[in-house]
Write an enzyme that holds these catalytic residues in place. Structure first.
Site, PDB file in Angstrom:
ATOM      1  N   LYS A   1       0.813  -1.222   0.000  1.00  8.58           N
ATOM      2  CA  LYS A   1       0.000   0.000   0.000  1.00  8.58           C
ATOM      3  C   LYS A   1       0.843   1.267   0.000  1.00  8.58           C
ATOM      4  O   LYS A   1       0.504   2.234  -0.689  1.00  8.58           O
ATOM      5  CB  LYS A   1      -0.964   0.004   1.171  1.00  8.58           C
ATOM      6  N   THR A   2       1.947   1.267   0.773  1.00  6.58           N
ATOM      7  CA  THR A   2       2.794   2.462   0.799  1.00  6.58           C
ATOM      8  C   THR A   2       3.426   2.695  -0.565  1.00  6.58           C
ATOM      9  O   THR A   2       3.545   3.839  -1.027  1.00  6.58           O
ATOM     10  CB  THR A   2       3.892   2.319   1.869  1.00  6.58           C
TER      11      THR A   2
ATOM     12  N   ASP B   1      -3.370   7.741   4.258  1.00  4.69           N
ATOM     13  CA  ASP B   1      -2.958   6.369   4.532  1.00  4.69           C
ATOM     14  C   ASP B   1      -3.662   5.862   5.794  1.00  4.69           C
ATOM     15  O   ASP B   1      -4.097   6.650   6.628  1.00  4.69           O
ATOM     16  CB  ASP B   1      -1.438   6.344   4.732  1.00  4.69           C
ATOM     17  N   GLU B   2      -3.773   4.538   5.941  1.00  6.48           N
ATOM     18  CA  GLU B   2      -4.393   3.901   7.118  1.00  6.48           C
ATOM     19  C   GLU B   2      -5.761   4.507   7.407  1.00  6.48           C
ATOM     20  O   GLU B   2      -6.102   4.834   8.548  1.00  6.48           O
ATOM     21  CB  GLU B   2      -3.475   4.046   8.346  1.00  6.48           C
TER      22      GLU B   2
ATOM     23  N   GLN C   1      -8.190  -4.621   8.936  1.00  4.44           N
ATOM     24  CA  GLN C   1      -7.129  -4.328   9.902  1.00  4.44           C
ATOM     25  C   GLN C   1      -7.491  -3.158  10.810  1.00  4.44           C
ATOM     26  O   GLN C   1      -6.608  -2.517  11.383  1.00  4.44           O
ATOM     27  CB  GLN C   1      -5.806  -4.039   9.177  1.00  4.44           C
TER      28      GLN C   1
ATOM     29  N   ARG D   1       1.187 -11.231  10.245  1.00  2.37           N
ATOM     30  CA  ARG D   1       2.529 -10.729  10.573  1.00  2.37           C
ATOM     31  C   ARG D   1       3.585 -11.757  10.191  1.00  2.37           C
ATOM     32  O   ARG D   1       4.757 -11.424  10.036  1.00  2.37           O
ATOM     33  CB  ARG D   1       2.672 -10.441  12.073  1.00  2.37           C
TER      34      ARG D   1
END
Length: 726
Positions: free
Chosen positions: A35-36, A220-221, A255, A607
């Protein structure tokens, strides 16, 4: 840079997101999907291909670390660093607005950001002034109330009064706290966003200026935004037909795990409704984890309703099966984890590539003991950050007083640090006088000394402190920032004071103070014309507010599942996978909380890059009592083809007990042919009511594990137990 080079090395979905011409775009980015990378490339696309001026771009993220990484990656991607673009956290950008428009925001020019500790001090002070007993009205509880109201965009007069005396008192504390902050020129973290939002509401001409400037907003997020952050964004972008900015939101509803902190998962779910014509692009290809890990994560999160929906996949290998271990108790579970980590290290792997994740901080004690016994280095991720440490807070308070004598929180922190015979009674007298006169503690202290309102001993001590601060300020006037810090630390007596602590702690504190000088030396002010000290203190306060630990030496990483978001490790242990522990008992009883617990499990599973262990204990001592919980429903959600069960003898087998047709389950979800299920309440004619924990065997020989309310755990033959469902 041409179109081809920007889109190089991107997959199809990533290219669609980067090059989208839609005004409003929701990039639904699964864990490990890049995503980044997409966010940074989209900014480069806007500048290089669509010829958008960097001056017209606002990029928002949640941590200073993420903001710095974004800037670095943008700089590396473009031929030359873009100037004029705003990239930062919500709090950082709001702070920038308030520093620019301090008059319109009704703030002093050198307003001070309160960190959490100093905010609590102010709350405690105003509560005492209201005559409230600290044991009944603890400052931490009132602080939480104030912050949660601000996150919802509510001032004291906005809070609906129902006649409840508890809420009425909290509102009084909130009101008094606001007055103290306004009087002292202090702003807490929640206030940054709330006041920045009000700045635009109260000054339409300023709002229009920034709406005309920022034509492209990228966030973002997005799933972590709270009410005031979402309102701030919508106000800047404009709503409906009046929308003036193109908005790109990047996030993942699966998330969203910070509901307890005010985050609203409905913000990302409502994006397509609130922003006209929004298009959704899903990033589902994962570049982090093996196929088996992703399949397990997909199976767990699929049980949640109201998802926007996506399915992670990889073109990499399936990898190892997920290992499941049932410990006899929590010590056995911890020993198993320690043994597996030792084997991992012997195979040539690094300690820092292994992580132990758990739902509750209380679980860490036994895990730490096992690692210590095995001589395995570890660290608790999320421990105190540099700027949160006691000695650093004290040093910063001295520096803050140089900048602003009327900073009450800083004054109160160090007026008697190091000790200079200024007792609690003297400080309380100064507090009372300051509140009565509506003046700062500094001004009040000056008056008390001049008019001899204090005892001779206290008056001399307070006068000495005032003289010290003025002297330090005068001596530091022409010095560079790091020399200012060095001079303050030496002359204030902090280095000597903290160095007197016994053992290694004293030396560690002195080393930290020395590191503060290094931090000042390496600091580069954004505004060369502004105060270097002021900018340094602002950045330190913003960093301290993030509550995230820095990277440490090579050691096994231990952390709560909430702390693990955004991280990845080749080897991961999810410990305590039991009902009532994970999912947490309280979440099962509250609407919406179970969905968030499931999202937390999804975050934990994703993770892991190469190997994942799920562990639980058949009995556990926690919170002072022994519990017998069944295996977590999140484990039972995972199809058996992705799991292997590790036995006490270290033998490994596929858990055929998970298959619906096997009927021989230690961890069966249905109880095979018993007609009972895990977690079901049952009645026994002798033992009374209890909860079904487990099953063994099938048919006439099936055994049922039941934890009875009055008699504790029992293992019964199903055929003769005559258990009745309650």
């Amino acid at each position: 840079m041409d179109v081809t080079s920007i889109l190089d090395d991107l997959n199809t979905a990533q290219r669609d997101a980067v090059s989208s011409s839609d005004k409003n775009l929701l990039v639904l980015a699964g864990a490990g999907s890049g995503k980044t990378r997409v966010l940074v490339h989209r900014i480069a696309w806007l500048i290089q291909v669509e010829h958008v001026s960097p001056y017209e771009i606002l990029a928002v993220t949640f941590t200073n670390k993420a903001a710095r990484e974004m800037r670095e990656r943008i700089d590396a991607l473009l031929p030359m660093p873009p100037s004029g673009m705003w990239v930062g956290t919500f709090h950082g950008l709001a702070h920038r607005l308030l520093k620019t428009h301090w008059r319109e925001a009704n703030l002093p020019e050198n307003f001070q950001i309160l960190d959490s500790d100093d905010q609590q001090r102010v709350v405690k002070r105003v509560s005492a002034a209201l005559g409230l007993d600290d044991s009944r009205w603890p400052a931490r509880q009132s602080q939480w109330f104030i912050n949660s109201q601000k996150d919802e965009g509510l001032r004291p007069h906005h809070i609906q009064q129902t006649g409840d005396p508890h809420t009425t008192t909290l509102v009084k504390i909130y009101t008094a706290y606001e007055e103290a902050c306004q009087r002292g020129g202090m702003v807490d973290f929640g206030e940054l966003l709330l006041r920045a939002h009000e700045l635009w509401l109260n000054h339409p001409e300023l709002l229009q200026h920034y709406q005309n400037r920022f034509r492209h907003i990228l966030v973002d997020e997005f799933q972590d935004t709270n009410a005031i952050q979402y309102a701030w964004l919508r106000l800047l972008a404009g709503a409906g037909k009046d929308q003036c900015a193109s908005v790109t939101a990047v996030g993942d509803d699966d998330q969203s795990i910070y509901g307890w902190r005010g985050a609203r998962v409905e913000n990302i779910r409502n994006f397509n409704r609130d922003f006209d014509g929004a298009v959704t692009v899903k990033l589902e290809q994962n570049y982090r984890s093996t196929g088996n890990i992703l399949n397990a994560a997909n199976a767990v999160i699929a049980r949640n309703s109201e998802r926007l929906g996506k399915n992670l996949w990889t073109d990499g290998a399936d990898g190892e099966l997920i290992s499941l271990y049932a410990g006899f108790n929590e010590h056995d579970e911890a020993r198993f984890i320690g043994d597996r980590i030792q084997g991992w290290i012997k195979d040539g792997n690094s300690h820092s590539d292994a992580a132990i994740l758990y739902r509750s901080n209380a679980q860490s004690r036994v895990l730490e003991e096992a690692l210590l016994r095995a001589s395995i280095p570890y660290r608790i991720y999320g421990g105190q950050k540099f700027y949160e440490r006691l000695e650093i807070r004290n040093a910063l308070a001295y520096l803050r007083l140089l900048l602003n004598r009327h900073d009450d929180a800083a004054f109160e922190r160090v007026v008697n640090v190091p000790p200079r015979a200024i007792g609690d009674k003297t400080v309380q007298a100064l507090r009372d006088a300051a509140r009565a006169s509506g003046q700062s503690l500094w001004r009040t202290a000056q008056k008390a000394v001049a008019e001899r309102q204090l005892t001779a001993r206290a008056g001399n001590a307070v006068a000495g402190f005032l003289t010290l601060i003025d002297q330090l300020d005068g001596d530091s006037e022409e010095l560079p920032l790091h020399e200012v810090a060095d001079h303050i630390l030496a002359q204030s007596g902090l280095v000597e004071y903290h160095g007197k602590e016994k053992g290694e702690r004293g030396q560690a504190r002195v080393d930290n103070l020395k590191e503060l000088i290094s931090a000042c030396k390496g600091f580069r002010p954004q505004d060369p014309e502004g105060s270097a000290l002021g900018q340094f203190l602002d950045e330190a306060a913003l960093d301290a507010g993030e509550r995230q630990a820095d990277d440490g030496q090579s050691a096994v990483q231990m952390m709560t599942l909430h702390s693990a978001k955004g991280l990845e490790f080749p080897l991961v242990f999810l410990a305590g996978m039991e009902e009532n522990l994970f999912p947490h008992r309280m979440s099962i009883e509250e609407p919406g909380r179970l969905d968030e617990e499931r999202r937390l499990a999804y975050v934990g599973i994703t993770r892991a890059m190469e190997k994942l262990y799920l562990t639980f204990a058949e009995s556990r001592q926690l919170y002072g009592s022994e519990s017998f919980n069944s295996v977590s429903r999140f484990v039972r959600d995972i199809p058996s083809e992705y799991l292997e069960e590790v036995r006490l003898s270290s033998q490994v087998r596929r858990p055929t007990s998970y298959a619906k047709s096997a009927g021989t389950s230690r961890f069966s979800d249905s109880g095979a042919d018993t007609g009972l299920s895990l977690g079901q309440r049952v009645q026994h004619k002798i033992f009374g009511e209890g909860t079904v924990l487990n099953f063994e065997g099938s048919g006439a020989r099936a055994r049922v594990h039941v934890n009875f309310d009055s008699e504790g755990p029992k293992i019964l033959m199903y055929e003769s137990a005559n258990l009745q469902a309650v």
